[in-house]
Design a protein around this motif. Structure first.
Motif, short mmCIF file in Angstrom:
data_model
loop_
_atom_site.label_atom_id
_atom_site.label_comp_id
_atom_site.label_asym_id
_atom_site.label_seq_id
_atom_site.Cartn_x
_atom_site.Cartn_y
_atom_site.Cartn_z
N CYS A 65 0.81 -1.15 0.18
CA CYS A 65 0.17 -0.10 -0.12
C CYS A 65 0.82 1.20 0.07
O CYS A 65 0.33 2.44 -0.16
CB CYS A 65 -1.03 -0.07 1.32
SG CYS A 65 -2.21 -1.30 1.25
N GLY A 66 2.23 1.25 0.36
CA GLY A 66 3.09 2.22 0.30
C GLY A 66 2.64 3.18 1.30
O GLY A 66 3.16 4.31 1.51
N ILE A 67 2.28 2.84 2.58
CA ILE A 67 2.12 3.43 3.68
C ILE A 67 3.22 3.13 4.66
O ILE A 67 3.26 2.15 5.37
CB ILE A 67 0.60 3.16 4.33
CG1 ILE A 67 -0.44 3.39 3.28
CG2 ILE A 67 0.64 4.04 5.68
CD1 ILE A 67 -1.89 3.06 4.01
N ALA A 68 4.07 4.02 4.91
CA ALA A 68 5.26 3.73 5.79
C ALA A 68 4.88 4.00 7.04
O ALA A 68 4.45 4.95 7.63
CB ALA A 68 6.25 4.95 5.54
N THR A 69 5.06 2.75 8.10
CA THR A 69 4.42 2.73 9.32
C THR A 69 5.78 2.71 10.27
O THR A 69 5.75 2.48 11.46
CB THR A 69 3.42 1.75 9.79
OG1 THR A 69 4.12 0.55 9.21
CG2 THR A 69 2.26 1.95 8.86
N GLY A 70 6.83 2.38 9.40
CA GLY A 70 8.22 2.07 10.07
C GLY A 70 8.31 0.58 10.47
O GLY A 70 7.66 -0.41 10.32
N PRO A 71 9.38 -0.03 11.05
CA PRO A 71 9.76 -1.24 11.14
C PRO A 71 9.65 -1.71 12.38
O PRO A 71 9.99 -2.99 12.66
CB PRO A 71 11.29 -1.45 10.88
CG PRO A 71 11.68 -0.07 11.32
CD PRO A 71 10.71 1.01 11.12
N HIS A 72 8.78 -1.08 13.22
CA HIS A 72 8.65 -1.72 14.65
C HIS A 72 8.05 -2.92 14.89
O HIS A 72 7.92 -3.76 15.48
CB HIS A 72 7.59 -0.41 15.24
CG HIS A 72 6.21 -0.27 14.62
ND1 HIS A 72 6.09 0.35 13.86
CD2 HIS A 72 5.23 -1.09 15.15
CE1 HIS A 72 4.95 0.46 13.58
NE2 HIS A 72 4.26 -0.35 14.31
#
Length: 266
Positions: A31-38
């Motif tokens: 989706c190309g939504i950057a939520t980070g690698p957490h």
């Protein structure tokens, strides 16, 4: 939340954490939504549930005790036939329900069951023992599939009743893990789980694989029949179980050696 408030065990909690990780991977990658690698730091806890299988003596009882079979209702007789056949050939319930006359091949050395697994798409060719052919012969007049087909829910209910009538009602420990710590399950402690209540359609396949391994059949042959890959973690659980059973039998032989040594010394 799942451990403290819901009191869930490791496997169920781990399944939910796995879905959450998959969801975050999807929205990041697709989706190309950057939520980070957490989300990659979420640890999936697992627990090994004890494998429930029938012993060879229990399987022989279902196969050859005519007095017991005479007491069964028609649905329970059908469930017994399907269950025993599954314990001999190692197929899943979904595959047993699809057996047709054309799946039985007559060759020079006997009858063979040729099936393609509905779950994995792998082909298996298993030589049928005489008791298995006796079961299939009872239903040779059936049109379509050979075996009497019922829902999975009904089948599981029938084999539990079947095992109860056979007298396999001894209690089983309910050890589960929460955060990796084993404890006695608090679920339904007033009525402990009985062996008969723990049986399901999976018991057929587990019994078959364990019996093959404990009889001395090479692992690669068992994997070929069961459809497991060479690196299957699930398969090595059977190997470990089979080894523990063989160790117990070997220990019985060691006792005889020790007894003879004492007699010789005396």
């Amino acid at each position: 939340y799942m451990y403290r408030q819901k009191k869930c065990h490791d496997n169920y909690t781990g399944q939910n954490i796995k879905m959450i990780r998959t969801f975050f991977n999807w929205i990041n990658d697709s989706c190309g939504i950057a939520t980070g690698p957490h989300h990659k730091n979420f640890y999936i806890q697992k627990e090994e549930i004890a494998i429930i299988t029938l012993t060879v003596e229990q399987l022989r009882f279902l196969m050859f005790d005519n007095d017991f079979e005479a007491k069964l209702s028609r649905p329970l007789k059908h469930a017994k036939d399907v269950f025993v056949l599954g314990c001999m050939v190692g197929l899943r319930f979904s595959d047993l329900c699809k057996i047709k006359k054309e799946n039985i091949e007559l060759r020079d050395s006997g009858h063979y069951l040729k099936m393609r697994s509905q779950k994995t798409g792998t082909d298996t060719l298993v030589k049928l023992p005489a008791p298995a052919m006796d079961i299939l012969e009872r239903y040779k007049k059936n049109k379509g599939t050979l075996l009497p087909v019922v829902s999975l829910f009904r089948f599981n209910k029938n084999i539990k009743k079947l095992a109860e009538l056979a007298g396999w009602t001894y209690p089983l420990p309910r050890l589960r893990t929460r955060k990796g710590i084993k404890s006695q399950s608090q679920h339904n402690t007033l009525t402990p789980t009985r062996f008969c209540d723990a049986l399901s359609s999976h018991t057929m396949r587990r019994t078959s694989i364990t019996t093959m391994l404990t009889s001395g059949m090479p692992e690669y042959v068992v994997r070929k029949i069961s459809g497991h890959t060479s690196d299957s973690k699930a398969f090595f659980r059977y190997v470990s179980l089979a080894q523990s059973l063989m160790d117990k039998e070997i220990e019985k032989m060691h006792v005889h050696f020790e007894e003879r040594a004492l007699v010789h010394t005396a």
